[in-house]
Design a protein around this motif. Structure first.
Motif, short mmCIF file in Angstrom:
data_model
loop_
_atom_site.label_atom_id
_atom_site.label_comp_id
_atom_site.label_asym_id
_atom_site.label_seq_id
_atom_site.Cartn_x
_atom_site.Cartn_y
_atom_site.Cartn_z
N TRP A 52 2.79 2.75 3.12
CA TRP A 52 4.14 2.11 2.19
C TRP A 52 3.54 0.55 2.25
N HIS A 53 4.10 -0.18 1.31
CA HIS A 53 3.80 -1.71 1.13
C HIS A 53 5.11 -2.27 0.55
N SER A 54 5.09 -3.65 0.73
CA SER A 54 6.50 -4.07 -0.05
C SER A 54 5.78 -4.79 -1.23
N HIS A 55 7.00 -5.20 -2.16
CA HIS A 55 6.83 -5.69 -3.33
C HIS A 55 7.86 -6.97 -3.19
N THR A 56 7.39 -8.09 -2.85
CA THR A 56 8.10 -9.12 -2.53
C THR A 56 9.05 -9.68 -4.02
N THR A 77 -2.65 -2.08 -10.10
CA THR A 77 -3.58 -2.24 -9.00
C THR A 77 -3.40 -1.06 -8.10
N ASP A 78 -2.03 -0.95 -7.59
CA ASP A 78 -1.43 0.32 -6.96
C ASP A 78 -2.24 1.54 -7.31
N VAL A 79 -2.14 1.86 -8.52
CA VAL A 79 -2.40 2.84 -9.03
C VAL A 79 -3.76 3.08 -9.15
ZN LIG Z 1 2.30 -2.58 -4.82
#
Ligand SMILES: [Zn+2]
Lengths: 92, 145
Positions: free
Chosen positions: B89-93, B102-104
């Motif tokens: 998991w990660h955050s999108h601020t 980029t995530d994809v």
């Molecule tokens: Zn992301």
């Protein structure tokens, strides 16, 4: 020099589903050559275009990142455990 | 192995709070962490046994990289618990809870679940996805007791 390599889930499609592979080799590079000869599909994931370690993979010998040791020339003790881990990243 | 099937991500309240809390702790940078749990046929089942906050080695508000040492620790913990790493998991601020290009592009494992926590608005928004061959599929999140 028998060592154990742990294979991340994403690469197990290349190792007949095996999570751990035992191979012989005196250095990380020798062990990689051996494991790639058994599972050729791993090559593209482990070796970069320049013949060095692929940039999207991290390799640990016991608890040390081989980038801070001698890279593929890192020497192995008998029974060493090698972890292949994908680089996990993203952005925004 | 071809990753098929749809799962529901099942999180306890505590796990959900750990994930969101770690995202706030990381501000102003993006935060990231790894999920452990069982897999079937190389695909996460949606059951999570451990949520492991990790260091963002990029220390960036725009990108994240799970610190390789945290990845190693998670792998060892998974091994001794008889489970697998099943997601990150990660955050999108400053953006919504939807995977960026980029995530994809950098999605590591088609069997993983990719929760994203948006902190853009007042309240945090968590949504989760599978990313298989650059195709994004949302995975519903169920909060279990
Ligand atoms: Zn992301």
């Amino acid at each position: 020099m028998a060592v154990t390599i742990s294979i991340p889930t994403v690469l197990r499609t290349q190792t007949d589903g095996q999570a751990n592979v035992e191979v012989d080799g005196a250095t990380v590079g020798a062990v990689f050559d051996e494991v790639i000869s058994r599972f050729p599909g791993l090559k593209a994931n482990l070796v970069g275009d320049d013949g060095g370690l692929h940039k999207f993979v991290n390799v640990f010998v016991d608890d040390e990142d081989i980038r801070y040791l001698d890279g593929l020339d890192t020497k192995l003790d008998d029974g060493a455990s090698i972890a292949i881990l994908p680089a996990v990243a993203g952005g925004a | 192995m071809i990753a098929v099937g749809v799962t529901t991500l099942r999180l306890t309240r505590h796990q959900h709070a750990v994930m969101v809390g770690h995202c706030y702790d990381g501000l102003p940078d993006e935060a990231c962490g790894l999920l452990l749990g069982p897999m079937i046929g190389g695909v996460a089942t949606g059951v999570i046994t451990d949520t492991r906050p990790c260091v963002n080695a990029d220390a960036s508000a725009r990108t994240y990289t799970v610190a390789p040492k945290d990845m190693l620790r998670a792998m060892r913990a998974a091994e001794s618990a008889g489970v697998e790493i099943v997601g990150v998991w990660h955050s999108h601020t400053h953006t919504t809870a939807y995977p960026s290009p980029t995530d994809v592009r950098q999605a590591v494992d088609p069997g993983w679940i990719y929760p994203i926590v948006s902190l853009r608005d007042g309240a945090p928004v968590m949504r989760a996805y599978r990313i298989v061959a650059e195709v994004i599929t949302e995975v519903p999140i169920e909060i279990v007791a």
